[in-house]
Design an enzyme around this catalytic site. Structure first.
Site, PDB file in Angstrom:
ATOM      1  N   LYS A  16       0.836  -1.200   0.000  1.00  0.00           N
ATOM      2  CA  LYS A  16       0.000   0.000   0.000  1.00  0.00           C
ATOM      3  C   LYS A  16       0.884   1.267   0.000  1.00  0.00           C
ATOM      4  CE  LYS A  16      -3.561  -2.552   2.599  1.00  0.00           C
ATOM      5  NZ  LYS A  16      -4.457  -2.579   3.800  1.00  0.00           N
ATOM      6  N   TYR A  56     -11.911  -3.107  -2.554  1.00  0.00           N
ATOM      7  CA  TYR A  56     -12.440  -3.274  -1.196  1.00  0.00           C
ATOM      8  C   TYR A  56     -13.971  -3.292  -1.170  1.00  0.00           C
ATOM      9  CZ  TYR A  56      -7.894  -2.957   1.133  1.00  0.00           C
ATOM     10  OH  TYR A  56      -6.612  -3.212   1.587  1.00  0.00           O
ATOM     11  N   ASN A 119      -1.503  -0.182   7.462  1.00  0.00           N
ATOM     12  CA  ASN A 119      -0.950  -1.517   7.727  1.00  0.00           C
ATOM     13  C   ASN A 119      -0.166  -2.115   6.566  1.00  0.00           C
ATOM     14  OD1 ASN A 119      -3.088  -2.217   6.137  1.00  0.00           O
ATOM     15  ND2 ASN A 119      -4.193  -3.378   7.707  1.00  0.00           N
ATOM     16  N   HIS A 122      -1.475  -5.594   1.554  1.00  0.00           N
ATOM     17  CA  HIS A 122      -2.696  -6.392   1.390  1.00  0.00           C
ATOM     18  C   HIS A 122      -2.352  -7.768   0.848  1.00  0.00           C
ATOM     19  CE1 HIS A 122      -6.536  -7.868  -0.124  1.00  0.00           C
ATOM     20  NE2 HIS A 122      -5.886  -8.152  -1.227  1.00  0.00           N
ATOM     21  N   GLU A 133      -9.272 -10.725  -7.407  1.00  0.00           N
ATOM     22  CA  GLU A 133      -8.336  -9.607  -7.296  1.00  0.00           C
ATOM     23  C   GLU A 133      -7.291  -9.631  -8.401  1.00  0.00           C
ATOM     24  OE1 GLU A 133      -8.985  -9.406  -2.454  1.00  0.00           O
ATOM     25  OE2 GLU A 133      -7.029 -10.014  -3.228  1.00  0.00           O
TER      26      GLU A 133
HETATM   27  P1  RTP Z   1      -6.388  -6.279   3.597  1.00  0.00           P
HETATM   28  O1  RTP Z   1      -7.720  -6.656   2.951  1.00  0.00           O
HETATM   29  O2  RTP Z   1      -5.985  -4.865   3.323  1.00  0.00           O
HETATM   30  O3  RTP Z   1      -5.330  -7.282   3.277  1.00  0.00           O
HETATM   31  O4  RTP Z   1      -6.566  -6.339   5.197  1.00  0.00           O
HETATM   32  P2  RTP Z   1      -7.258  -7.496   6.053  1.00  0.00           P
HETATM   33  O5  RTP Z   1      -7.773  -8.575   5.158  1.00  0.00           O
HETATM   34  O6  RTP Z   1      -6.286  -7.869   7.116  1.00  0.00           O
HETATM   35  O7  RTP Z   1      -8.461  -6.724   6.744  1.00  0.00           O
HETATM   36  P3  RTP Z   1      -9.920  -6.413   6.162  1.00  0.00           P
HETATM   37  O8  RTP Z   1     -10.904  -6.814   7.190  1.00  0.00           O
HETATM   38  O9  RTP Z   1     -10.091  -6.968   4.792  1.00  0.00           O
HETATM   39  O10 RTP Z   1      -9.911  -4.821   6.121  1.00  0.00           O
HETATM   40  C1  RTP Z   1      -9.392  -4.137   4.988  1.00  0.00           C
HETATM   41  C2  RTP Z   1      -8.616  -2.945   5.474  1.00  0.00           C
HETATM   42  O11 RTP Z   1      -9.505  -2.007   6.053  1.00  0.00           O
HETATM   43  C3  RTP Z   1      -8.862  -1.342   7.125  1.00  0.00           C
HETATM   44  N1  RTP Z   1      -9.647  -1.511   8.324  1.00  0.00           N
HETATM   45  N2  RTP Z   1      -9.873  -0.560   9.174  1.00  0.00           N
HETATM   46  N3  RTP Z   1     -11.744  -0.937  12.224  1.00  0.00           N
HETATM   47  C4  RTP Z   1     -11.083  -0.294  11.285  1.00  0.00           C
HETATM   48  O12 RTP Z   1     -10.841   0.870  11.334  1.00  0.00           O
HETATM   49  C5  RTP Z   1     -10.614  -1.075  10.152  1.00  0.00           C
HETATM   50  N4  RTP Z   1     -10.859  -2.348   9.916  1.00  0.00           N
HETATM   51  C6  RTP Z   1     -10.231  -2.636   8.751  1.00  0.00           C
HETATM   52  C7  RTP Z   1      -7.494  -1.926   7.293  1.00  0.00           C
HETATM   53  O13 RTP Z   1      -6.553  -1.054   6.673  1.00  0.00           O
HETATM   54  C8  RTP Z   1      -7.587  -3.243   6.552  1.00  0.00           C
HETATM   55  O14 RTP Z   1      -6.329  -3.626   6.017  1.00  0.00           O
HETATM   56 MG    MG Z   2      -9.002  -8.173   3.505  1.00  0.00          MG
END
Ligand code: RTP
Ligand code: MG
Length: 155
Positions: A16, A56, A119, A122, A133
Site C-alpha cells: 500500500k 475493497y 498496515n 494487502h 483480485e
Molecule cells: P487487507 O484486505 O488490506 O489485506 O486487510 P485485512 O484482510 O487484514 O483486513 P480487512 O478486514 O479486509 O480490512 C481491509 C482494510 O480495512 C482497514 N480496516 N480498518 N476498524 C477499522 O478501522 C478497520 N478495519 C479494517 C485496514 O486497513 C484493513 O487492512
Molecule cells: Mg481483507
C-alpha cells in the site's frame, strides 16, 4: 519433493502507499522470494478511486470504507501476483493480523506497523478473492508464464 504433488496457487499481494513511502518494497519482496515463491506479475501504479473501491467492495457501507478507498488511491502501490504451494495462506501469515499492534513480531505488519489504517500491505484471503483480485488488477498478458529454475530445489 515432486512438483506434481505440490499443487500451485496464486495470490494477489499489494504494498500500500504507506509501505512504498516508507521504503519497504524490497524487504517485502525479499520475504516471498526467499521463501521459494514465484513472482508472475508486478507493477507500480496510483490506483483510481474506482479501482480502490472495487478492490475493497466487500467493505462497502462500513464506517472505514471511504477512508480506506481514499488512502489506497492516495499514492503509488506495488501490485504483485505470487505463485506457489499454499501461497494464499502463507502470504496472510507473512502479513500478520489486520491490526499491526496485534500482529506477531516477524510478520510484516508486526515488524513495521502501528495503525490499522496504515498496515502496509494487502494479501488475498481465499482462493475466490485471489482469483477476483488478480483479474481486477492484472490483464492476462501482464502475468508471465515461465518455469522458475529453482523450483526443483524448493519442492
Ligand atoms: P487487507 O484486505 O488490506 O489485506 O486487510 P485485512 O484482510 O487484514 O483486513 P480487512 O478486514 O479486509 O480490512 C481491509 C482494510 O480495512 C482497514 N480496516 N480498518 N476498524 C477499522 O478501522 C478497520 N478495519 C479494517 C485496514 O486497513 C484493513 O487492512
Ligand atoms: Mg481483507
Amino acid at each position: 519433493a515432486l512438483a506434481g504433488s505440490s499443487p500451485q496457487e496464486r495470490t494477489f499481494i499489494m504494498i500500500k502507499p504507506d509501505g512504498v513511502h516508507r521504503g519497504l518494497v524490497a524487504d517485502i519482496i525479499k520475504r516471498f522470494e526467499a521463501k521459494g515463491y514465484k513472482l508472475v506479475g508486478i507493477k507500480v501504479l496510483v490506483p483510481s478511486k474506482d479501482l480502490a473501491g472495487k478492490h475493497y467492495a466487500e467493505h462497502e457501507g462500513k464506517p472505514f470504507y471511504p477512508g480506506l478507498v481514499n488512502f489506497l488511491s492516495s499514492g503509488a502501490v506495488v501490485a504483485m501476483v505470487w505463485e506457489g504451494k499454499e501461497v494464499i495462506k502463507t502470504g496472510r501469515t507473512f502479513i500478520g493480523a489486520t491490526n499491526p499492534l496485534a500482529s506477531a513480531p516477524g510478520t510484516i505488519r508486526g515488524d513495521y506497523g502501528i495503525d490499522v489504517g496504515r498496515n502496509i500491505i494487502h494479501g488475498s484471503d481465499s482462493v475466490d478473492s485471489a482469483q477476483k483480485e488478480i483479474a481486477l488488477w492484472f490483464k492476462p498478458a501482464e502475468l508471465a508464464e515461465y518455469e522458475l529454475i529453482s523450483k526443483k530445489w524448493v519442492y
